[in-house]
Design an enzyme around this catalytic site. Structure first.
Site: not given
Ligand code: SF4
Length: 352
Positions: A45, A128, A146
Site C-alpha cells: 500500500e 488511507y 483513494d
C-alpha cells in the site's frame, strides 16, 4: 440504488476476475481461511501510493526478498533502504516506512496492531493506509478511499460537485456501501474495478459488473466524472547539475536529511529557482574548477513543480575537487533518484 445487488454483483465479479498480485490473498484462498500478511499488505500500500502496480511490483519483490519480515526491515541500515527505494520517488515515504517498521518491531514485538486506531497510531501511517491494511489484512469494515475509489463513486452516483470539494461526499458514499460481510474482499474489488474497468480516461462500461447500477453511465458521459475544478499550473524551476568524472567514476553528494530527496545520493547542483541559470553563472557555482562543457539539459516533473536542469560536465582531478564529493563507479548510478539518474545518463551520453 439497490446497494445489496450492487455489492453482490461486484463481489461475484471479484471472485472470478481478481487480479493476481504478489501481496494479495485471492478470494478463493481467503474464503478457505488464508489471511494476508499485514507486513506485505502495508508495504504494497505504501508503494502503491507512489506508482502503478507494474512499477511497484519489482520493488515489492526486491524488498520482501531482502527483508522478508517487518523485523528484518526494521533492522536494515537507513542507507540500504533508501537505495532500494530509489526510483519509487517521494523519499519522505521511505523514511516513514523505516520509522513505522521500527515502531512495529520495538513497540509491538513485530506484530502489526489489528485495529484501525492502532494502525493509525503508527508513525507515518495515514488514514488511507490504516484503512487499507485494516480491511485487507484484518477484514475490518473500514472505508478505504483513494483516488480510484473516488472516481468510481463519482461515476456510480453521478456526483456533480467537483474535486477536491467533493471528497467528503465521495467518502460518505463509499462508506454507505460497506458491510461486515467480506470487507477485505470488498475493498480490493473496488480497487480492481477502478484499476481495470472504471479506468480514468476510458472506462470499459460494456464489461462493468455494476453497469446496471451506474448513474454516471446513465448520463451517457461517465468519463466526464469526477468533475474537476480547473487546475493551477505547476510552477517551474531551474537549476544546473554538475557531472564530474574521473576515469570510470562520477562525483555524487549526499543531500541534507530534511527536505525534497532528503538523505539521498545526488549529482551536485546549484539552487533551484524561478529563473534559468546562464552557463557562466552556473560554472561560477560549480564544486570544482575545471573546463566545464555544456552537455544539454533535462526536464523532470515533481509532484509540486517541474524542473529544468542545465547539464555541465568536466573531467577533473580528484585531488582538486571538493572533499564532500562521493566518487562512485558509473555502474552504480541506479541507486540515484530518477531526476539525477536521468541527468547523469543524459550528461554522460551527450558527450559521446
Ligand atoms: Fe465505471 Fe462505467 Fe462501471 Fe459506471 S458503468 S462504474 S462508469 S465502468
Amino acid at each position: 440504488m439497490n446497494v445489496e445487488a450492487l455489492r453482490a454483483a461486484l463481489l461475484h465479479w471479484y471472485d472470478a476476475a481478481a487480479r493476481d498480485l504478489p501481496w494479495r490473498v485471492g478470494p478463493r484462498e481467503h474464503a478457505a481461511g488464508v489471511r494476508a500478511d499485514p507486513y506485505r499488505v502495508w508495504l504494497s500500500e505504501v508503494m502503491l501510493q507512489q506508482t502503478t502496480v507494474p512499477h511497484a511490483t519489482p520493488y515489492f519483490l526486491k524488498f520482501t526478498t531482502r527483508w522478508p519480515t517487518v523485523g528484518d526491515l526494521a533492522a536494515a541500515p537507513d542507507a540500504d533502504v533508501m537505495a532500494a527505494w530509489a526510483g519509487l520517488g517521494y523519499y519522505a515515504r521511505a523514511r516513514n516506512l523505516l520509522a513505522c517498521a521500527r515502531a512495529v518491531a520495538r513497540d509491538h514485538r513485530g506484530v502489526f496492531p489489528d485495529t484501525e486506531e492502532g494502525l493509525r497510531a503508527l508513525p507515518g501511517l495515514g488514514p488511507y493506509t490504516a484503512a487499507a491494511v485494516g480491511a485487507i489484512a484484518f477484514d475490518l469494515p473500514t472505508n478505504v478511499v483513494d483516488g480510484n475509489v473516488e472516481r468510481v463513486m463519482a461515476r456510480l452516483f453521478a456526483v456533480e460537485a467537483p474535486l477536491p470539494d467533493a471528497k467528503p461526499e465521495l467518502k460518505r458514499l463509499a462508506g454507505g456501501l460497506i458491510r461486515d460481510h467480506r470487507p477485505g474482499d470488498w475493498a480490493q474489488a473496488l480497487m480492481d474495478l477502478g484499476a481495470t474497468v472504471c479506468r480514468p480516461r476510458a472506462p470499459l462500461c460494456d464489461r462493468c459488473p455494476v453497469a446496471a447500477h451506474c448513474a454516471g453511465l446513465a448520463t451517457g458521459a461517465p468519463e466526464s466524472y469526477p468533475r474537476k475544478t480547473a487546475k493551477a499550473e505547476r510552477p517551474h524551476r531551474h537549476g544546473a547539475a554538475f557531472i564530474l568524472t574521473h576515469g570510470s567514476r562520477i562525483a555524487l553528494v549526499r543531500r541534507p536529511p530534511k527536505g525534497l530527496l532528503g538523505g539521498m545520493l545526488a549529482l551536485p547542483t546549484t539552487d533551484w529557482r524561478a529563473t534559468s541559470w546562464g552557463e557562466a553563472e552556473a560554472v561560477g557555482a560549480a564544486p570544482a574548477q575545471a573546463a566545464w562543457r555544456s552537455v544539454g539539459e533535462v526536464e523532470h516533473g515533481f509532484t509540486h513543480f517541474t524542473l529544468t536542469l542545465r547539464l555541465l560536465r568536466a573531467d577533473v582531478d580528484v585531488s582538486a575537487a571538493s572533499r564532500d564529493l562521493i566518487w562512485t563507479p558509473r555502474r552504480d548510478l541506479d541507486a540515484l533518484p530518477s531526476v539525477f539518474l536521468k541527468a547523469a545518463r543524459a550528461g554522460l551520453s551527450n558527450l559521446l
